[in-house]
Write a protein that holds these residues in place. Structure first.
Motif, PDB file in Angstrom:
ATOM      1  N   ASP A   1      40.602  35.986  50.768  1.00 44.62           N
ATOM      2  CA  ASP A   1      40.187  36.970  51.767  1.00 44.62           C
ATOM      3  C   ASP A   1      40.490  38.393  51.291  1.00 44.62           C
ATOM      4  O   ASP A   1      39.664  39.304  51.475  1.00 44.62           O
ATOM      5  N   ARG A   2      41.663  38.588  50.698  1.00 43.44           N
ATOM      6  CA  ARG A   2      42.002  39.922  50.172  1.00 43.44           C
ATOM      7  C   ARG A   2      41.035  40.316  49.063  1.00 43.44           C
ATOM      8  O   ARG A   2      40.595  41.475  48.985  1.00 43.44           O
TER       9      ARG A   2
ATOM     10  N   HIS B   1      39.944  39.253  40.175  1.00 45.37           N
ATOM     11  CA  HIS B   1      41.364  39.501  40.426  1.00 45.37           C
ATOM     12  C   HIS B   1      42.151  38.544  39.559  1.00 45.37           C
ATOM     13  O   HIS B   1      41.936  37.326  39.613  1.00 45.37           O
TER      14      HIS B   1
ATOM     15  N   LEU C   1      37.916  39.256  48.655  1.00 40.99           N
ATOM     16  CA  LEU C   1      36.622  39.564  49.251  1.00 40.99           C
ATOM     17  C   LEU C   1      36.612  40.963  49.830  1.00 40.99           C
ATOM     18  O   LEU C   1      35.644  41.724  49.678  1.00 40.99           O
ATOM     19  N   ALA C   2      37.690  41.326  50.519  1.00 41.72           N
ATOM     20  CA  ALA C   2      37.761  42.642  51.154  1.00 41.72           C
ATOM     21  C   ALA C   2      37.836  43.768  50.132  1.00 41.72           C
ATOM     22  O   ALA C   2      37.413  44.895  50.405  1.00 41.72           O
ATOM     23  N   SER C   3      38.355  43.469  48.941  1.00 35.65           N
ATOM     24  CA  SER C   3      38.533  44.513  47.920  1.00 35.65           C
ATOM     25  C   SER C   3      37.223  44.991  47.322  1.00 35.65           C
ATOM     26  O   SER C   3      37.133  46.116  46.826  1.00 35.65           O
ATOM     27  N   GLY C   4      36.214  44.125  47.312  1.00 40.10           N
ATOM     28  CA  GLY C   4      34.950  44.469  46.680  1.00 40.10           C
ATOM     29  C   GLY C   4      34.967  44.385  45.163  1.00 40.10           C
ATOM     30  O   GLY C   4      33.951  44.648  44.513  1.00 40.10           O
ATOM     31  N   LYS C   5      36.116  44.004  44.570  1.00 41.49           N
ATOM     32  CA  LYS C   5      36.212  43.901  43.116  1.00 41.49           C
ATOM     33  C   LYS C   5      35.447  42.682  42.607  1.00 41.49           C
ATOM     34  O   LYS C   5      35.101  41.773  43.366  1.00 41.49           O
TER      35      LYS C   5
ATOM     36  N   ARG D   1      33.850  36.861  41.190  1.00 39.87           N
ATOM     37  CA  ARG D   1      32.538  36.864  41.833  1.00 39.87           C
ATOM     38  C   ARG D   1      31.503  36.478  40.780  1.00 39.87           C
ATOM     39  O   ARG D   1      31.611  36.882  39.609  1.00 39.87           O
TER      40      ARG D   1
END
Length: 236
Positions: free
Chosen positions: A125-126, A135, A128-132, A175
């Protein structure tokens, strides 16, 4: 995705008859440790890529293994040895497996021992929220890689160039977009069996601030030599 296609040259003669991810570590195949950790985190649909003695991996786990205390998994195999006559390296293997993976997915090597690592939905979830686009989990440099691989900024960005570098643990979130232009030129699904490493793709994305990272300090071993395997299996 569990990476299990390598030949394990440095592990010979142990890997002459057994694929490295199936070597025994503390009573179970090495690759079963991340499989169980993924299952514990609720990630039960896995992709495993194979090449050297890959039939043994598929025979050992099958399509729907039930791991004691961890429930059932669903495994799809990407057989690079059958399809192309050899392993496609990390990026080539990931791109080959993309049709079996989601838009966001974990990748871990089947020959790394990190018994306390937790694959969590919160981490997804973190991310996804980062848009990177990726990770990474980095670890303090072991004796066999003292120069490290990537830096880590105070803001949590992975750095291609840095005075102080850490070692890439092989554990990461990705991603699918990372494995497409401009970072990768391999055709979707890698129908041509292109062999390609992951590091150049990551470094290019790092230069555009598209890769985040964090430091992982719990026990971690790249089981790359018979000596390291023996150390893991020596009672403390």
């Amino acid at each position: 995705m569990i990476l299990a296609a390598g030949r394990g040259e440095r592990m010979r003669p142990l890997t002459d008859a057994t694929p490295k991810p199936l070597l025994d570590v503390r009573g179970k195949p090495l690759m079963q440790w991340p499989m169980e950790a993924l299952a514990k985190g609720g990630f039960t649909e896995l992709v495993v890529n194979t090449d050297w003695l890959g039939a043994q991996v598929a025979a050992r786990f099958g399509a729907n293994p039930v791991l004691e205390g961890h429930g059932a998994l669903s495994i799809s195999y990407s057989d690079e040895g059958r399809d192309f006559g050899g392993a496609l390296e990390t990026a080539g293997g990931i791109v080959r497996a993309l049709p079996l993976l989601g838009e966001v997915f974990w990748v871990a090597a089947g020959d790394v021992f990190a018994p306390d690592f937790r694959f969590t939905q919160a981490a997804v979830d973190r991310f996804l929220a980062s848009g990177k686009l990726a990770h990474l989990w980095l670890v303090p440099n072991p004796a066999h890689n003292l120069k490290g691989d990537f830096g880590l900024s105070a803001e949590g960005l992975a750095l291609n160039q840095a005075a102080d570098k850490y070692t890439f643990s092989t554990i990461g979130l990705y991603r699918a977009a990372l494995f497409a232009p401009p970072y990768s030129s391999i055709a979707a699904g890698n129908p041509g069996g292109v062999k390609a490493p992951l590091a150049p793709i990551l470094r290019a994305a790092m230069d555009n601030e598209q890769v985040s990272a964090e430091l992982y300090t719990a026990p971690w071993t790249d089981v790359g030599t018979p000596e390291r395997l023996a150390q893991l299996n020596t009672p403390k």
